[in-house]
Structures are given as C-alpha cells and as structure tokens.
Design a protein around this motif. Sequence first.
Motif, PDB file in Angstrom:
ATOM      1  N   MET A   1       6.075  15.146   5.940  1.00 15.90           N
ATOM      2  CA  MET A   1       6.117  14.562   7.270  1.00 15.90           C
ATOM      3  C   MET A   1       6.757  12.945   6.819  1.00 15.90           C
ATOM      4  O   MET A   1       6.195  12.597   5.912  1.00 15.90           O
ATOM      5  N   ARG A   2       7.700  12.798   7.766  1.00 15.13           N
ATOM      6  CA  ARG A   2       8.375  11.390   7.446  1.00 15.13           C
ATOM      7  C   ARG A   2       7.293  10.151   8.303  1.00 15.13           C
ATOM      8  O   ARG A   2       7.268  10.523   9.560  1.00 15.13           O
ATOM      9  N   ILE A   3       7.343   9.096   7.833  1.00 20.77           N
ATOM     10  CA  ILE A   3       6.414   8.161   8.217  1.00 20.77           C
ATOM     11  C   ILE A   3       7.491   6.936   8.371  1.00 20.77           C
ATOM     12  O   ILE A   3       7.980   6.426   7.399  1.00 20.77           O
ATOM     13  N   ASN A   4       7.737   6.328   9.432  1.00 21.23           N
ATOM     14  CA  ASN A   4       8.757   5.229   9.632  1.00 21.23           C
ATOM     15  C   ASN A   4       8.256   3.995   9.339  1.00 21.23           C
ATOM     16  O   ASN A   4       8.942   3.207   9.229  1.00 21.23           O
ATOM     17  N   GLY A   5       7.079   3.978   9.728  1.00 16.08           N
ATOM     18  CA  GLY A   5       6.430   2.579   9.537  1.00 16.08           C
ATOM     19  C   GLY A   5       4.965   2.264  10.271  1.00 16.08           C
ATOM     20  O   GLY A   5       4.747   3.244  11.308  1.00 16.08           O
ATOM     21  N   ARG A   6       4.401   1.523   9.677  1.00 13.38           N
ATOM     22  CA  ARG A   6       2.930   1.398  10.263  1.00 13.38           C
ATOM     23  C   ARG A   6       2.617  -0.046  10.275  1.00 13.38           C
ATOM     24  O   ARG A   6       3.157  -0.947   9.533  1.00 13.38           O
ATOM     25  N   LYS A   7       1.821  -0.779  11.046  1.00 11.37           N
ATOM     26  CA  LYS A   7       1.176  -1.814  10.865  1.00 11.37           C
ATOM     27  C   LYS A   7      -0.414  -1.875  10.702  1.00 11.37           C
ATOM     28  O   LYS A   7      -0.933  -1.051  11.463  1.00 11.37           O
ATOM     29  N   ARG A   8      -0.720  -2.993  10.245  1.00 18.05           N
ATOM     30  CA  ARG A   8      -2.135  -3.043   9.925  1.00 18.05           C
ATOM     31  C   ARG A   8      -2.694  -4.332  10.619  1.00 18.05           C
ATOM     32  O   ARG A   8      -2.102  -5.487  10.271  1.00 18.05           O
ATOM     33  N   TYR A   9      -3.744  -3.965  11.373  1.00 19.79           N
ATOM     34  CA  TYR A   9      -4.418  -5.390  12.076  1.00 19.79           C
ATOM     35  C   TYR A   9      -5.935  -5.456  11.312  1.00 19.79           C
ATOM     36  O   TYR A   9      -6.545  -4.436  11.550  1.00 19.79           O
ATOM     37  N   LEU A  10      -6.027  -6.483  10.988  1.00 17.92           N
ATOM     38  CA  LEU A  10      -7.486  -6.955  10.463  1.00 17.92           C
ATOM     39  C   LEU A  10      -8.208  -7.867  11.466  1.00 17.92           C
ATOM     40  O   LEU A  10      -7.526  -9.022  11.693  1.00 17.92           O
TER      41      LEU A  10
ATOM     42  N   ARG B   1      -5.241 -13.661   2.989  1.00 15.70           N
ATOM     43  CA  ARG B   1      -5.861 -13.448   1.666  1.00 15.70           C
ATOM     44  C   ARG B   1      -6.506 -12.062   1.637  1.00 15.70           C
ATOM     45  O   ARG B   1      -6.411 -11.426   0.735  1.00 15.70           O
ATOM     46  N   SER B   2      -7.043 -11.756   2.786  1.00 20.62           N
ATOM     47  CA  SER B   2      -7.561 -10.347   2.651  1.00 20.62           C
ATOM     48  C   SER B   2      -6.532  -9.282   2.598  1.00 20.62           C
ATOM     49  O   SER B   2      -6.578  -8.251   1.724  1.00 20.62           O
ATOM     50  N   PHE B   3      -5.388  -9.414   3.123  1.00 19.47           N
ATOM     51  CA  PHE B   3      -4.120  -8.570   2.965  1.00 19.47           C
ATOM     52  C   PHE B   3      -3.761  -8.547   1.472  1.00 19.47           C
ATOM     53  O   PHE B   3      -3.515  -7.463   0.950  1.00 19.47           O
ATOM     54  N   GLY B   4      -4.106  -9.711   0.918  1.00 14.97           N
ATOM     55  CA  GLY B   4      -3.501  -9.851  -0.712  1.00 14.97           C
ATOM     56  C   GLY B   4      -4.365  -8.999  -1.245  1.00 14.97           C
ATOM     57  O   GLY B   4      -4.110  -8.283  -2.359  1.00 14.97           O
ATOM     58  N   HIS B   5      -5.717  -9.217  -0.776  1.00 14.18           N
ATOM     59  CA  HIS B   5      -6.805  -8.024  -1.612  1.00 14.18           C
ATOM     60  C   HIS B   5      -6.698  -6.706  -1.620  1.00 14.18           C
ATOM     61  O   HIS B   5      -6.837  -5.981  -2.306  1.00 14.18           O
ATOM     62  N   LEU B   6      -6.003  -6.462  -0.330  1.00 12.93           N
ATOM     63  CA  LEU B   6      -5.842  -5.106  -0.095  1.00 12.93           C
ATOM     64  C   LEU B   6      -4.743  -4.414  -0.821  1.00 12.93           C
ATOM     65  O   LEU B   6      -4.662  -3.290  -1.219  1.00 12.93           O
ATOM     66  N   MET B   7      -3.661  -5.639  -1.221  1.00 16.29           N
ATOM     67  CA  MET B   7      -2.685  -4.826  -1.917  1.00 16.29           C
ATOM     68  C   MET B   7      -2.850  -4.728  -3.573  1.00 16.29           C
ATOM     69  O   MET B   7      -2.224  -4.239  -4.230  1.00 16.29           O
TER      70      MET B   7
ATOM     71  N   VAL C   1      -0.524  -0.198  -1.335  1.00 17.93           N
ATOM     72  CA  VAL C   1       0.936  -0.565  -1.554  1.00 17.93           C
ATOM     73  C   VAL C   1       1.888  -0.252  -0.768  1.00 17.93           C
ATOM     74  O   VAL C   1       2.636  -0.803   0.017  1.00 17.93           O
ATOM     75  N   ARG C   2       2.156   1.317  -0.756  1.00 14.00           N
ATOM     76  CA  ARG C   2       2.907   2.099   0.098  1.00 14.00           C
ATOM     77  C   ARG C   2       1.906   2.955   0.991  1.00 14.00           C
ATOM     78  O   ARG C   2       0.888   2.939   0.725  1.00 14.00           O
ATOM     79  N   ASP C   3       2.728   3.257   1.934  1.00 14.11           N
ATOM     80  CA  ASP C   3       1.937   4.148   2.934  1.00 14.11           C
ATOM     81  C   ASP C   3       2.073   5.491   2.591  1.00 14.11           C
ATOM     82  O   ASP C   3       2.995   6.453   2.963  1.00 14.11           O
ATOM     83  N   PHE C   4       1.207   6.039   2.007  1.00 15.10           N
ATOM     84  CA  PHE C   4       0.855   7.378   1.445  1.00 15.10           C
ATOM     85  C   PHE C   4       0.296   8.246   2.685  1.00 15.10           C
ATOM     86  O   PHE C   4       0.285   9.678   2.628  1.00 15.10           O
ATOM     87  N   GLU C   5      -0.603   7.635   3.339  1.00 17.96           N
ATOM     88  CA  GLU C   5      -1.204   8.339   4.471  1.00 17.96           C
ATOM     89  C   GLU C   5      -0.472   8.997   5.326  1.00 17.96           C
ATOM     90  O   GLU C   5       0.431   8.239   6.127  1.00 17.96           O
ATOM     91  N   SER C   6      -0.654  10.187   6.045  1.00 14.42           N
ATOM     92  CA  SER C   6       0.190  10.680   7.024  1.00 14.42           C
ATOM     93  C   SER C   6      -0.542  10.608   8.507  1.00 14.42           C
ATOM     94  O   SER C   6      -0.038  10.577   9.495  1.00 14.42           O
ATOM     95  N   ARG C   7      -2.106  10.153   8.511  1.00  7.12           N
ATOM     96  CA  ARG C   7      -2.756   9.844   9.612  1.00  7.12           C
ATOM     97  C   ARG C   7      -3.103   8.446   9.498  1.00  7.12           C
ATOM     98  O   ARG C   7      -3.387   7.899   8.511  1.00  7.12           O
ATOM     99  N   THR C   8      -3.169   7.740  10.841  1.00  9.27           N
ATOM    100  CA  THR C   8      -3.652   6.445  10.776  1.00  9.27           C
ATOM    101  C   THR C   8      -4.962   6.415  10.489  1.00  9.27           C
ATOM    102  O   THR C   8      -5.315   5.394  10.049  1.00  9.27           O
ATOM    103  N   THR C   9      -6.000   7.305  10.955  1.00 12.11           N
ATOM    104  CA  THR C   9      -7.354   7.368  10.819  1.00 12.11           C
ATOM    105  C   THR C   9      -7.552   7.499   9.071  1.00 12.11           C
ATOM    106  O   THR C   9      -8.671   6.548   8.497  1.00 12.11           O
TER     107      THR C   9
END
Length: 143
Positions: free
Chosen positions: A1-10, A97-103, A109-117
């Motif tokens: 499955m090809r994933i074009n892009g995701r956005k993360r909102y915290l 800073r929270s996004f930095g901790h996530l990285m 770092v990369r979007d390996f998940e195929s589902r948003t959940t």
Amino acid sequence: MRINGRKRYLLTDLLGLLLAVLVTLASTTDRDAARILLPTARGRFGRLARVWVDGGYTGHLSDQSAAQLQVVADIVRSGGYDTRGFQFLPRRWVVERSFGHLMRTRRLVRDFESRTTSAEAMIYWSMALLMTRRLARSHPARG
C-alpha cells in the motif's frame, strides 16, 4: 500500500505531555483537523479552557471553539517575513519540543504504518516511554 503523506496533530499540556493526538491524510487542513480534535479533547478533559494554536488555524476556529466548546483559542502569530534568524514564539515551543521527542523514536521518523489508528497508537506509545523515563529519573535529595 502506498502512503502519500500524513499530518500529525498534537494537543499537549503546558509541560509538553500528550493529551490527544490525531493523524490524518496530508490533504486535511489544520482547521478541519482542529474541528475533530478539540471536541474530542474537550469531552475527555472537562477543565480544558484555553489552547494556543499557530497561524494555520486562523479563520472561524476561534469563534467556533468559543461558542460551541467554551474553549478560548489564542493564535500565536509569527513576526512576519522580515524577521531573520531564530524566532521564539510563546507557547508554540511546547508542541515543537513534543514533536522532537517523537522523532527520537525511530519508528516514527518514517511513516511505516498503513492505518492512521496504528500511527496514533505509536505516538501514544512513544509518549508513554518519554513519561516513564521522566518518572524513573533519579532526583537529588531536597534539603
């Protein structure tokens, strides 16, 4: 499955600890995501009264959040295009800073998940690791 892009909102507290997360397609606008995330967070956190958001959330969001959710949305604006160098924006650094901790978590770092959940679950897992590390730190004796 090809994933074009995701956005993360915290949505974080003042210390940068995660309260809510939303992962959407990259084509989702910030205002549309806030219309999903804020009511969910307001339902879970009844004392939520004020949120600081960046300039991407301008528009009817502040009116909608005040009228329907009784939450004040303060928009943190940048100084404009004429400023050079690092620009400190009040309260925005907490989420950055929270996004930095996530990285620091390699899987995020990369979007390996195929589902948003699944992507949301990985973010919760990463922040749980961060909180347990903070709790496990040895604190010097207070005297």
